[in-house]
Design a protein around this motif. Sequence first.
Motif, PDB file in Angstrom:
ATOM      1  N   VAL A 380       1.022  -1.604  -0.085  1.00  0.00           N
ATOM      2  CA  VAL A 380      -0.041   0.186  -0.351  1.00  0.00           C
ATOM      3  C   VAL A 380       1.175   0.926  -0.127  1.00  0.00           C
ATOM      4  O   VAL A 380       0.341   2.375  -0.949  1.00  0.00           O
ATOM      5  CB  VAL A 380      -0.920  -0.228   1.547  1.00  0.00           C
ATOM      6  CG1 VAL A 380      -1.681   1.445   1.775  1.00  0.00           C
ATOM      7  CG2 VAL A 380      -1.831  -0.814   0.688  1.00  0.00           C
ATOM      8  N   MET A 381       1.902   1.214   0.776  1.00  0.00           N
ATOM      9  CA  MET A 381       2.637   2.606   0.855  1.00  0.00           C
ATOM     10  C   MET A 381       3.403   2.737  -0.045  1.00  0.00           C
ATOM     11  O   MET A 381       3.699   3.880  -0.915  1.00  0.00           O
ATOM     12  CB  MET A 381       3.204   3.031   2.481  1.00  0.00           C
ATOM     13  CG  MET A 381       2.493   2.394   3.558  1.00  0.00           C
ATOM     14  SD  MET A 381       1.489   3.859   3.689  1.00  0.00           S
ATOM     15  CE  MET A 381       2.771   4.499   3.694  1.00  0.00           C
ATOM     16  N   GLU A 382       3.720   1.566  -0.808  1.00  0.00           N
ATOM     17  CA  GLU A 382       4.602   1.756  -2.033  1.00  0.00           C
ATOM     18  C   GLU A 382       4.360   2.302  -3.637  1.00  0.00           C
ATOM     19  O   GLU A 382       4.404   2.185  -4.427  1.00  0.00           O
ATOM     20  CB  GLU A 382       6.335   1.067  -2.398  1.00  0.00           C
ATOM     21  CG  GLU A 382       6.764   0.589  -1.709  1.00  0.00           C
ATOM     22  CD  GLU A 382       6.192   0.418  -0.416  1.00  0.00           C
ATOM     23  OE1 GLU A 382       5.065  -0.635   0.306  1.00  0.00           O
ATOM     24  OE2 GLU A 382       6.835   0.825   1.381  1.00  0.00           O
ATOM     25  N   HIS A 383       2.716   1.814  -3.162  1.00  0.00           N
ATOM     26  CA  HIS A 383       1.536   2.022  -4.621  1.00  0.00           C
ATOM     27  C   HIS A 383       1.569   3.940  -4.812  1.00  0.00           C
ATOM     28  O   HIS A 383       0.822   4.286  -4.541  1.00  0.00           O
ATOM     29  CB  HIS A 383       0.367   1.613  -3.949  1.00  0.00           C
ATOM     30  CG  HIS A 383      -1.003   1.146  -5.787  1.00  0.00           C
ATOM     31  ND1 HIS A 383      -0.315   2.095  -6.424  1.00  0.00           N
ATOM     32  CD2 HIS A 383      -1.034  -0.561  -5.317  1.00  0.00           C
ATOM     33  CE1 HIS A 383      -1.716   1.339  -7.160  1.00  0.00           C
ATOM     34  NE2 HIS A 383      -1.784  -0.006  -6.922  1.00  0.00           N
ATOM     35  N   ARG A 384       2.272   4.310  -5.462  1.00  0.00           N
ATOM     36  CA  ARG A 384       2.093   5.730  -5.513  1.00  0.00           C
ATOM     37  C   ARG A 384       1.239   6.438  -5.969  1.00  0.00           C
ATOM     38  O   ARG A 384       0.372   7.313  -5.668  1.00  0.00           O
ATOM     39  CB  ARG A 384       2.950   5.579  -6.230  1.00  0.00           C
ATOM     40  CG  ARG A 384       4.498   5.578  -6.549  1.00  0.00           C
ATOM     41  CD  ARG A 384       5.740   6.359  -7.256  1.00  0.00           C
ATOM     42  NE  ARG A 384       7.689   5.979  -6.693  1.00  0.00           N
ATOM     43  CZ  ARG A 384       8.322   5.862  -7.185  1.00  0.00           C
ATOM     44  NH1 ARG A 384       8.474   6.213  -8.620  1.00  0.00           N
ATOM     45  NH2 ARG A 384       9.385   5.534  -7.130  1.00  0.00           N
ATOM     46  N   ASP A 385       0.377   5.348  -6.874  1.00  0.00           N
ATOM     47  CA  ASP A 385      -0.652   6.614  -7.654  1.00  0.00           C
ATOM     48  C   ASP A 385      -2.264   5.783  -6.860  1.00  0.00           C
ATOM     49  O   ASP A 385      -3.431   6.601  -7.400  1.00  0.00           O
ATOM     50  CB  ASP A 385      -1.028   6.811  -9.372  1.00  0.00           C
ATOM     51  CG  ASP A 385      -0.751   4.609  -9.458  1.00  0.00           C
ATOM     52  OD1 ASP A 385      -1.205   3.887  -8.676  1.00  0.00           O
ATOM     53  OD2 ASP A 385      -1.070   5.083 -11.284  1.00  0.00           O
ATOM     54  N   LEU A 386      -2.016   5.173  -5.446  1.00  0.00           N
ATOM     55  CA  LEU A 386      -3.597   4.563  -5.275  1.00  0.00           C
ATOM     56  C   LEU A 386      -4.043   5.625  -5.152  1.00  0.00           C
ATOM     57  O   LEU A 386      -5.758   5.121  -4.997  1.00  0.00           O
ATOM     58  CB  LEU A 386      -2.637   4.134  -4.082  1.00  0.00           C
ATOM     59  CG  LEU A 386      -4.103   2.813  -3.457  1.00  0.00           C
ATOM     60  CD1 LEU A 386      -4.419   2.083  -4.155  1.00  0.00           C
ATOM     61  CD2 LEU A 386      -3.549   2.797  -1.791  1.00  0.00           C
ATOM     62  N   ILE A 387      -3.611   6.518  -4.094  1.00  0.00           N
ATOM     63  CA  ILE A 387      -4.501   7.583  -3.510  1.00  0.00           C
ATOM     64  C   ILE A 387      -5.935   8.168  -5.161  1.00  0.00           C
ATOM     65  O   ILE A 387      -7.123   8.602  -4.657  1.00  0.00           O
ATOM     66  CB  ILE A 387      -4.630   8.464  -2.892  1.00  0.00           C
ATOM     67  CG1 ILE A 387      -3.741   7.710  -1.363  1.00  0.00           C
ATOM     68  CG2 ILE A 387      -4.934   9.931  -2.505  1.00  0.00           C
ATOM     69  CD1 ILE A 387      -3.202   9.359  -0.187  1.00  0.00           C
ATOM     70  N   SER A 388      -5.038   8.729  -6.031  1.00  0.00           N
ATOM     71  CA  SER A 388      -5.634   9.667  -6.641  1.00  0.00           C
ATOM     72  C   SER A 388      -6.665   7.858  -7.639  1.00  0.00           C
ATOM     73  O   SER A 388      -7.581   8.338  -8.365  1.00  0.00           O
ATOM     74  CB  SER A 388      -4.543   9.901  -7.839  1.00  0.00           C
ATOM     75  OG  SER A 388      -3.549   8.486  -9.020  1.00  0.00           O
ATOM     76  N   ARG A 389      -5.941   7.219  -7.518  1.00  0.00           N
ATOM     77  CA  ARG A 389      -7.236   6.179  -8.465  1.00  0.00           C
ATOM     78  C   ARG A 389      -8.220   5.639  -7.932  1.00  0.00           C
ATOM     79  O   ARG A 389      -9.207   5.298  -7.993  1.00  0.00           O
ATOM     80  CB  ARG A 389      -6.242   4.572  -8.776  1.00  0.00           C
ATOM     81  CG  ARG A 389      -5.365   4.601  -9.801  1.00  0.00           C
ATOM     82  CD  ARG A 389      -4.706   3.987 -10.242  1.00  0.00           C
ATOM     83  NE  ARG A 389      -5.282   2.798 -10.059  1.00  0.00           N
ATOM     84  CZ  ARG A 389      -4.805   1.105 -10.486  1.00  0.00           C
ATOM     85  NH1 ARG A 389      -3.515   1.446 -10.048  1.00  0.00           N
ATOM     86  NH2 ARG A 389      -5.496   0.404 -11.166  1.00  0.00           N
ATOM     87  N   VAL A 390      -7.637   5.949  -6.555  1.00  0.00           N
ATOM     88  CA  VAL A 390      -9.210   5.443  -5.149  1.00  0.00           C
ATOM     89  C   VAL A 390     -10.223   6.932  -5.941  1.00  0.00           C
ATOM     90  O   VAL A 390     -11.258   6.553  -5.618  1.00  0.00           O
ATOM     91  CB  VAL A 390      -8.880   5.104  -3.790  1.00  0.00           C
ATOM     92  CG1 VAL A 390      -9.796   5.827  -2.708  1.00  0.00           C
ATOM     93  CG2 VAL A 390      -7.780   3.951  -3.852  1.00  0.00           C
ATOM     94  N   VAL A 391      -9.684   7.731  -5.515  1.00  0.00           N
ATOM     95  CA  VAL A 391     -10.595   8.754  -5.307  1.00  0.00           C
ATOM     96  C   VAL A 391     -10.703   9.639  -6.377  1.00  0.00           C
ATOM     97  O   VAL A 391     -12.107   9.301  -6.644  1.00  0.00           O
ATOM     98  CB  VAL A 391     -10.148  10.585  -5.014  1.00  0.00           C
ATOM     99  CG1 VAL A 391     -10.671  11.949  -5.034  1.00  0.00           C
ATOM    100  CG2 VAL A 391      -8.663  10.143  -3.315  1.00  0.00           C
TER     101      VAL A 391
END
Length: 434
Positions: A380-391
């Motif tokens: 999770v912490m290394e998933h760079r675009d995780l937040i942008s994809r979720v939002v």
Amino acid sequence: MIVCKFGGSSVADAKQIEKVRAIVEANPKRQIVVVSAPGKRSKDDEKVTDMLYACNALAQQGLSCKPVFKNIADRYIAILDGLGIEKKPFVAILEEVRQMIDAGNGAEYAASRGEYLSARMIASYLGWNFLDADPYIVINPDGTVHEQSYENLRSVLKKDEKYIVPGFYGCDIEGKVKTFSRGGSDITGAILSSASDAESYENWTDVSGVFSVDPRLVDNAKVIKTMTYRELRELAGVGASVFHEEAIAPVIAAQIPINVKNTNAPDDPGTMIVNERESGKVPLAGVSAKKGYSRITLRKLMLFKQSGTKHALLTMLHVFGIRPTFSLFGVDSIVWFFETSQASESVLKAMCTRLKSEFSLDSIEVDHDHTVVGVVGEGVMEHRDLISRVVGALDKASIKLNFLNFGSSQTSLLLGVDADKTQNAVITLYNALF
């Protein structure tokens, strides 16, 4: 040596128990078997444990549980007939249990008898030793396992013997029957795995492992091949229900791997749950959600200026029976999410009045119908675009985001949505991330 736990669906009737026998006899290392109470045979069926709770309710009203208990007895008799086991000795055991429930031995005693009867029956069928969980497994008042339990079991377990053990219960420090929370047979299996220094703990159920998303929501849901204890714990914490979230504690120190497998498809590899895994190629394990939360929001200018304020507020919540599951903090505010079932509207109103008065709060609000969604994975912490994809995915699906918690856990991203958007949010995130 391997410890196996078979859930309610695996022991629901004679045909299922025949499958259990084939599984344990296929590998001589399977020496300790923990069993649940018989579960549902069909969608409209009733679990034995639920009927036992109903029996206790009658006994507490001063009424005999005999009419309801007859349905339980008939269920076990049908299984005995199907397995070709002599019924007469078991009929006497059933009657003894009924009398003990009618005598007012309480809800935990009544609920525990489903596993007790199941273990007695299956031990007879397999010709294995029956080992009662009471008095060896001692449960603390807070529901955790007393350390003495492991020594108790080590003193009685013999290396070359085979045992059937009832799950879900043990005793309290005074020797009275005490149960874990529902699904607690998973915990019993983990305790025995640790006490016996097992090479693995097989948890047999009616699905072929832990899914990356609820398969009832997504047709192409995939089984997670390998996941860590942390990932399982965090997925279970936000609603994934294949494995009891508290069952990890007894095995994690000894790093005993857990294999979640399917009684109806024993050759399927299932899910391996281990201490560590490589997360580079598969950073995320799954997404899950849990409904039934309420939110309390407290605001006050310079709220944290005085030390100990947060602890004092939380202590007051505990006085009113509120134990928050998730927390968020602002400069001058606190947001706590708690299970709605913990308090009635009248209790919440009294609590808010007292909190506002004693702590001179600027405002305090409680609102309901919240869901907490978790995206879980060691990467999770290394998933760079995780937040942008979720939002972005939630925004595209017109799902309002109530909060986002990233960084408090190395293994999960938590977010809040309105309860009526639960399924839509899970499906949206799964499609966007997996």
